[in-house]
Enzyme design. Structure first.
Site, PDB file in Angstrom:
ATOM      1  N   TRP A   1      23.194  16.694  10.188  1.00 17.92           N
ATOM      2  CA  TRP A   1      24.419  15.976  10.504  1.00 17.92           C
ATOM      3  C   TRP A   1      24.691  14.832   9.532  1.00 17.92           C
ATOM      4  O   TRP A   1      25.461  13.926   9.825  1.00 17.92           O
ATOM      5  CB  TRP A   1      24.380  15.475  11.943  1.00 17.92           C
ATOM      6  CG  TRP A   1      24.576  16.588  12.925  1.00 17.92           C
ATOM      7  CD1 TRP A   1      24.836  17.905  12.644  1.00 17.92           C
ATOM      8  CD2 TRP A   1      24.529  16.488  14.351  1.00 17.92           C
ATOM      9  NE1 TRP A   1      24.944  18.629  13.804  1.00 17.92           N
ATOM     10  CE2 TRP A   1      24.759  17.789  14.868  1.00 17.92           C
ATOM     11  CE3 TRP A   1      24.307  15.447  15.244  1.00 17.92           C
ATOM     12  CZ2 TRP A   1      24.785  18.060  16.233  1.00 17.92           C
ATOM     13  CZ3 TRP A   1      24.325  15.710  16.606  1.00 17.92           C
ATOM     14  CH2 TRP A   1      24.572  16.996  17.095  1.00 17.92           C
TER      15      TRP A   1
ATOM     16  N   HIS B   1      31.485  18.594  28.153  1.00 16.00           N
ATOM     17  CA  HIS B   1      32.600  18.584  27.209  1.00 16.00           C
ATOM     18  C   HIS B   1      33.934  18.821  27.903  1.00 16.00           C
ATOM     19  O   HIS B   1      34.988  18.719  27.290  1.00 16.00           O
ATOM     20  CB  HIS B   1      32.375  19.631  26.116  1.00 16.00           C
ATOM     21  CG  HIS B   1      31.110  19.401  25.352  1.00 16.00           C
ATOM     22  ND1 HIS B   1      29.907  19.955  25.739  1.00 16.00           N
ATOM     23  CD2 HIS B   1      30.844  18.653  24.262  1.00 16.00           C
ATOM     24  CE1 HIS B   1      28.960  19.562  24.896  1.00 16.00           C
ATOM     25  NE2 HIS B   1      29.506  18.778  23.998  1.00 16.00           N
TER      26      HIS B   1
ATOM     27  N   ASP C   1      15.835  14.242  19.987  1.00 13.51           N
ATOM     28  CA  ASP C   1      16.895  15.246  20.025  1.00 13.51           C
ATOM     29  C   ASP C   1      16.916  16.074  18.751  1.00 13.51           C
ATOM     30  O   ASP C   1      16.935  15.519  17.647  1.00 13.51           O
ATOM     31  CB  ASP C   1      18.262  14.573  20.194  1.00 13.51           C
ATOM     32  CG  ASP C   1      18.466  14.019  21.591  1.00 13.51           C
ATOM     33  OD1 ASP C   1      17.750  14.456  22.499  1.00 13.51           O
ATOM     34  OD2 ASP C   1      19.347  13.162  21.765  1.00 13.51           O
TER      35      ASP C   1
END
EC number: 2.1.1.14
Length: 756
Positions: free
Chosen positions: A565, A698, A603
């Site tokens: 990321w 979401h 994570d």
């Protein structure tokens, strides 16, 4: 005479105008007409920014997702989204996020499944297919945008997802074969191409990135069938591939009856000469010569070195473009006036990448002398980065050289560890927890902004963040959660937050890219060797733990996710940067343990998206990625419980590799796919604890208690109940407190009923 074009442009706007317009519309603060005006203004501005190209893409702009747009164009919205009252836009957003702007929470519907777009951090809404799926043309969106562009005097090239890739991206719910729908789908594509030709389109770009993946004989036949049927249509077809090599699909791609072929020369440089040789002499060859997925300046002189012979060979058949859509790049570097000037000089965002494209084209068409100054400036930037002392750190290199395999091992296997952990933690059956973040309120964002601007002192900022932590811990205790988190109010982003505290990273103010819908991320720039100067999270977690007797998880982002990321340096293998990150996170894990933190979550949300697109390349990636995680996680005592979290991925095909990570507890996103991941446990016994996400964060929808109980009952058929946790499927940062509280109340109530 090289021709320039673009495969797609970022749609969010240089100041995230689309994000804010969407959220205002969903929140009832903006009308549908006002949203349409914002969208039209953005399209116009983006076309103006691309006006120097020979062909400008049309149809790449979307209010949410280009795959969902294609489903709308093909008349393939889910019935549950389209059957309710409201506008077409309401139906569109129901399919995307479970609720239209005018729907009440009680009338919400299930959002469409969302997953990663190939190996990127962009998410698409998965087309829903059954044996009975009916397609019907709905071309208004494309035709409107084409008309808008032509009125501006632009040479517009509509961009659509090709028919085979559309089916490849889809998922059937009735065990039918997606390819059986192709003959039903192709007439609608023919109608669409005819309509675009009637509206003035000379070329249409059909994106078929499925060609860079492993395809069996049936999928290859589907490509032949599709394009032999579509070749009769009037517009010239440019078949676009990107993100990887064609390999065994190269001959197929070259021989399909289209007018042109685009290949990604950044990801597949070795295939350029082969494709140039294979491609029939009447076809255009479009080369992706500027990296559409990263932010480093192109080495223009080096690129011209191999382009010039091709230009001599191909002449007017040579087209130049970015490697893929610029959707994956920030919009414009010119706004980054606060960025370190040395590093800024090494970068190119979407607008600058198009400038590079035009410099290359001018050099080919008019000679290098026509762009002598531009090439000289570019070379200075390339040399500056290559020779900079800021890129390497001898201390880091020494630490990497001293890594041994033992660093990746825990003291004892899982059965011994979990016994000690259960004795220490004393948690109930089906322990409840969340993934980490809680709502980032306007007050939190405002405080962070004021602190960054110097308008809020460090002490005042710390006090405000501590107040938010108190609120979060108290709320979780009131809800009855078993393992708490501090809520991450101090974190702007799960990757950028850590990057800001690591040497070797740089940060932008406006380097936003779209992740999905209105969700944007601002990847940090990994430009050099990585070192952790000091502890990054310890004081926040220590404070949170002081507020409660329940365990509070330390929350870290794993090395693979930080890597995947980030915008990553391209001057060394990615695995080398990942190992440096792993050593930095390992130090933080050990500091958390020393501070008395008994549960530490690392994570790895992006583990799967780093997988190469070809399965034959997976083993190499998984070896270094999992090794990096283990090095980060395994420097602790057996009684310290290591969690990890993964999101928006399909894991069935790598479940054994995930087991090798040896995290004590893994939490995963499964709610949108109805626990599909659990299918993997029919043939593979996952050895450790697992928390399958029981509701979709979401979507603003509130979960149903019975649905959660049913999901966990299903999970208990695959995994022993004593190894199951109950949790949402992702962090709660983007939700509101008034959504989070009832959702977690329902989740805790379900857990209590399961225990009884």
């Amino acid at each position: 005479m090289a021709t320039t074009h673009n495969l797609g442009f970022p749609r969010i706007g240089g100041q995230r105008e689309l994000k804010f317009a969407l959220e205002d519309y969903w929140g009832g603060r903006q009308t549908e007409q006002e949203l349409a005006i914002t969208a039209a203004d953005l399209r116009l501005r983006h076309w103006q920014q691309q006006a120097g190209l020979d062909y400008v893409p049309v149809g790449d702009f979307s209010l949410y997702d280009q795959v969902l747009d294609m489903s709308v164009t093909l008349g393939n919205l889910p019935i549950r989204a389209a059957s309710k009252e409201g506008s077409e836009l309401d139906a569109y957003f129901r399919a995307a996020r479970g609720r239209g702007a005018n729907d009440s929470p009680c009338c919400a519907t299930a959002a469409g499944e969302m997953t990663k777009w190939f190996d990127t951090n962009y998410h698409y809404i998965v087309p829903e297919l059954t044996a009975d799926t009916h397609f019907e043309l709905n071309p208004e969106r494309l035709l409107t945008q084409l008309s808008e562009a032509r009125k501006q005097g632009l040479n517009a090239k509509p961009v659509i997802i090709g028919p085979v890739t559309y089916l490849w991206l889809g998922k059937t719910s009735d065990a039918s074969n997606r390819l059986d729908l192709l003959e039903r789908l192709l007439p609608v594509y023919s109608q669409l191409l005819e309509a675009l030709a009637d509206a003035g389109a000379e070329w249409v770009q059909l994106d078929e990135p499925a060609l860079v993946t492993d395809l069996d004989a049936n999928w290859r036949y589907a490509f032949n069938l599709a394009y032999h049927q579509l070749k009769a249509n009037r517009p010239k077809l440019l078949l676009a591939t990107y993100f990887g090599e064609l390999r065994d699909n190269l001959q197929l791609a070259c021989e399909l009856p289209v007018a042109g072929l685009h290949i990604d020369a950044i990801s597949a440089p070795a295939e350029v000469s082969r494709v140039a040789d294979w491609l029939p002499s009447h076809k255009v060859l479009s080369l992706g010569v500027v990296n559409g997925r990263n932010i480093w300046k192109s080495d223009l002189n080096s690129t011209l070195g191999w382009l010039e012979p091709l230009n001599e060979k191909l002449g007017q058949r040579l087209w130049l473009a970015p490697s893929c859509s610029l959707l994956h790049a920030p919009v414009d570097l010119s706004r980054e006036q606060e960025l370190d000037s040395d590093i800024r000089n090494w970068l190119a965002f979407a607008v600058q990448k198009l400038d590079e494209l035009q410099i290359l084209a001018r050099a080919l068409n008019e000679g290098r002398s026509s762009v002598r100054a531009e090439l000289a400036d570019n070379q200075l930037a390339i040399d500056s980065r290559r020779n900079s002392h800021r890129v390497t750190n001898p201390e880091v290199r020494k630490a990497v050289a001293s890594v041994t395999p033992e660093l990746g091992n825990r003291h004892s296997p899982y059965p011994q560890r979990i016994a000690r952990q259960r004795e220490r933690l004393n948690l109930p059956a089906f322990p409840t927890t969340t993934i980490g973040s809680f709502p980032q309120t306007r007050e939190i964002r405002q405080a962070r902004l004021q602190f960054r601007k110097g308008e809020l002192s460090e002490q005042a900022y710390i006090e405000q963040m501590r107040a938010e932590i108190v609120r979060c811990v108290e709320a979780q205790e009131k809800l009855g959660l078993d393992v708490l988190v501090h809520g991450e109010p101090e974190r702007n982003d799960m990757v950028e937050y850590f990057g800001e505290q690591l040497d070797g990273y740089a940060f932008t103010r406006f380097g936003w890219v779209q992740s999905y819908g209105s969700r944007c991320v601002k990847p940090p720039i990994l430009f050099g060797d990585i070192r952790r100067p000091q502890a990054m999270t310890v004081e926040w977690i220590r404070y949170a733990q002081s507020l409660t007797d329940k365990p509070v998880k330390g929350m870290l982002t794993g090395p693979v996710t930080i890597l995947n990321w980030s915008f990553v340096r391209d001057d060394q293998p990615r695995k080398d940067s990942c190992l440096q990150l792993a050593l930095a996170i390992r130090e933080e894990v050990q500091d958390l343990e020393k501070a008395g933190v008994n549960i530490i979550q690392i994570d790895e949300a992006a583990l799967r998206e780093g997988l190469p697109l070809r399965q034959s390349d997976w083993a190499t990636y998984l070896e270094w990625a999992i090794n990096s995680f283990r090095i980060a996680a395994n420097g602790v005592d057996d009684s310290t419980q290591i969690h990890t979290h993964m999101c928006y991925s399909e894991f069935n095909d790598i479940i054994e590799a995930i087991a090798r990570m040896d995290a004590d507890v893994i939490t995963i996103e499964t709610s949108r796919s109805d626990m599909e991941l659990l299918d993997a446990f029919r043939s593979f016994e996952y050895p450790n604890d697992i928390g399958p996400g029981v509701y979709d964060i979401h979507s603003p929808n509130i979960p149903d208690k019975e649905h959660i109980i049913n999901l966990m009952t299903l999970a208990a058929e695959r995994i022993p109940a004593e190894r199951l946790w109950i949790n949402p499927d992702c962090g709660l940062k983007t939700r509101k407190w008034e959504e989070v509280t009832p959702a977690l109340e329902t989740m805790v109530a379900a857990a209590r009923e399961l225990r009884s």
